[in-house]
Design an enzyme around this catalytic site. Structure first.
Site, PDB file in Angstrom:
ATOM      1  N   ASP A 284       0.854  -1.184   0.000  1.00 41.99           N
ATOM      2  CA  ASP A 284       0.000   0.000   0.000  1.00 41.99           C
ATOM      3  C   ASP A 284       0.889   1.233   0.000  1.00 41.99           C
ATOM      4  O   ASP A 284       1.685   1.428   0.918  1.00 41.99           O
ATOM      5  CB  ASP A 284      -0.902  -0.011   1.243  1.00 41.99           C
ATOM      6  CG  ASP A 284      -2.074   0.954   1.146  1.00 41.99           C
ATOM      7  OD1 ASP A 284      -1.942   1.970   0.437  1.00 41.99           O
ATOM      8  OD2 ASP A 284      -3.105   0.699   1.794  1.00 41.99           O
ATOM      9  N   ARG A 286      -0.348   4.420  -0.273  1.00 40.84           N
ATOM     10  CA  ARG A 286      -1.160   5.609  -0.023  1.00 40.84           C
ATOM     11  C   ARG A 286      -0.642   6.411   1.168  1.00 40.84           C
ATOM     12  O   ARG A 286       0.026   5.873   2.048  1.00 40.84           O
ATOM     13  CB  ARG A 286      -2.613   5.197   0.225  1.00 40.84           C
ATOM     14  CG  ARG A 286      -3.322   4.690  -1.006  1.00 40.84           C
ATOM     15  CD  ARG A 286      -4.713   4.171  -0.682  1.00 40.84           C
ATOM     16  NE  ARG A 286      -4.666   2.939   0.112  1.00 40.84           N
ATOM     17  CZ  ARG A 286      -5.744   2.257   0.490  1.00 40.84           C
ATOM     18  NH1 ARG A 286      -6.948   2.704   0.152  1.00 40.84           N
ATOM     19  NH2 ARG A 286      -5.625   1.152   1.195  1.00 40.84           N
TER      20      ARG A 286
END
Length: 352
Positions: A284, A286
């Site tokens: 991930d 983000r």
């Protein structure tokens, strides 16, 4: 002088250069993204010295290249290493058809900060993290950055500023307002949908939703993003108040093009996490700090968070936003997204 680009503005310019196939200068290296590099520029770079291909440790592990440095590998490009060879190392699309690309020789001594900065810049530009690098004096006309300050800037939290807002009636709630926020680092704008008139003195029903073009717009059955978006808006409409933060971090932060590359790998039998790793990304990528910044900008300091991801709860609380309740957001499964949801639960810790 205010007319001279700031570091953040220079980084934004460098991202655009890389995406167009133009090299940049990072520290003592001329750097180009393999994904967008042309044969002519590859030839011109080779004329400057011995090229090295910087790859993340994730991608290097897939290629069975030795990783001697922290988080990356520096692959020595052989004399016959043409653009097709470089792109085969950068893009895993053909890995199963041509699994043996080596033996690959990697460097194990020397300074690697320029290489770390180059890979971080590629990720921030949503390009494949595979960077051709040549030690060389700076070339006039190329965007030039120092590695250390650039890494610090990329790791820092971007400031967001409101740009525009207007009432926008929705199917789920006619009394809604759309806010547009622009980061100061040249990144993509983010949105906040305010349902009703949520009070600022009590926890507001909130959803941090990462953009998903395939799910939110096209109705893809491969993920649960579209149903989660609509379910969250419906719940907020029924309660008469809420805030949905729509963060433009497609594909867990790797961008739509790389997300489609990951989908192609999933069609070859890899799960979501494995596909990201083969591309050279982490599970991930983000930055959920943006969500906390938007909430503060809107005047909220406490939320009832609609999420199945405990990381979002921990992130908001770490950024000073109180999470009074985690509200599950479970949507129906289908035969196309069952494996995806199982991977989210088993490998990403989602509570499904």
């Amino acid at each position: 002088m205010s007319l001279i680009p700031t570091l953040a503005e220079t980084i934004s310019r460098a991202r655009a250069d890389l995406r167009m196939g133009l090299p940049v200068v990072i520290g003592n290296h001329i750097v180009a993204a393999v994904e967008s590099l042309s044969p002519t520029r590859l030839s011109d770079m080779r004329a400057l010295g011995q090229p090295v291909l910087a790859l993340t440790a994730r991608r290097a592990e897939t290629l069975k290249a030795r990783v001697y440095d922290d988080g990356l590998a520096r692959v020595i490009v052989p004399d016959d290493g043409d653009l097709a060879w470089l792109r085969a190392l950068a893009d895993p699309a053909g890995d199963l058809m041509t699994p043996m690309k080596g033996p690959l020789k990697t460097l194990r001594d020397g300074e690697v900060q320029d290489h770390k900065a180059a890979l971080a810049l590629a990720k921030s530009a949503q390009l494949l993290p595979a960077m051709l690098m040549i030690a060389s004096p700076p070339l006039p006309g190329l965007t030039t950055l120092a590695a250390g300050p650039m890494l610090a800037q990329l790791a820092s939290e971007a400031a967001v500023a409101p740009v525009a807002a207007a009432r926008l009636p929705l199917l789920s709630a006619e009394r809604s307002r759309l806010h547009i926020f622009r980061p100061d680092d040249g990144g993509t704008e983010h949105y906040a949908i305010e349902i009703g008139d949520p009070p600022r003195d009590q926890p507001v029903l909130t959803r941090l939703h990462s953009a998903c073009f395939t799910g939110d717009v096209l109705g893809s059955l491969k993920c649960d993003c579209g149903p989660q978006l609509q379910s969250a808006l419906t719940a907020m409409g029924q309660q008469g108040a809420g805030v949905l933060l729509y963060l433009n971090q497609e594909g867990r932060g790797i961008g739509l093009a790389n997300k489609m590359r990951a989908y192609d790998l999933q069609n070859q039998g890899f799960d979501t996490v494995e596909a990201n790793h083969r591309l050279g990304f982490e599970d991930d990528e983000r930055d959920f700090r943006i969500g906390a910044a938007l909430l503060r900008r809107l005047g909220f300091d406490a939320v009832r968070l609609m999420t199945n991801n405990p990381r979002k709860v921990a992130m908001l609380e770490g950024q000073g936003i109180k999470v009074s309740e985690r509200v599950p957001l479970i949507t129906p499964r289908n035969r196309f997204n069952t494996d995806y949801l199982d991977t989210k639960a088993l490998k990403s810790g989602h509570l499904l």
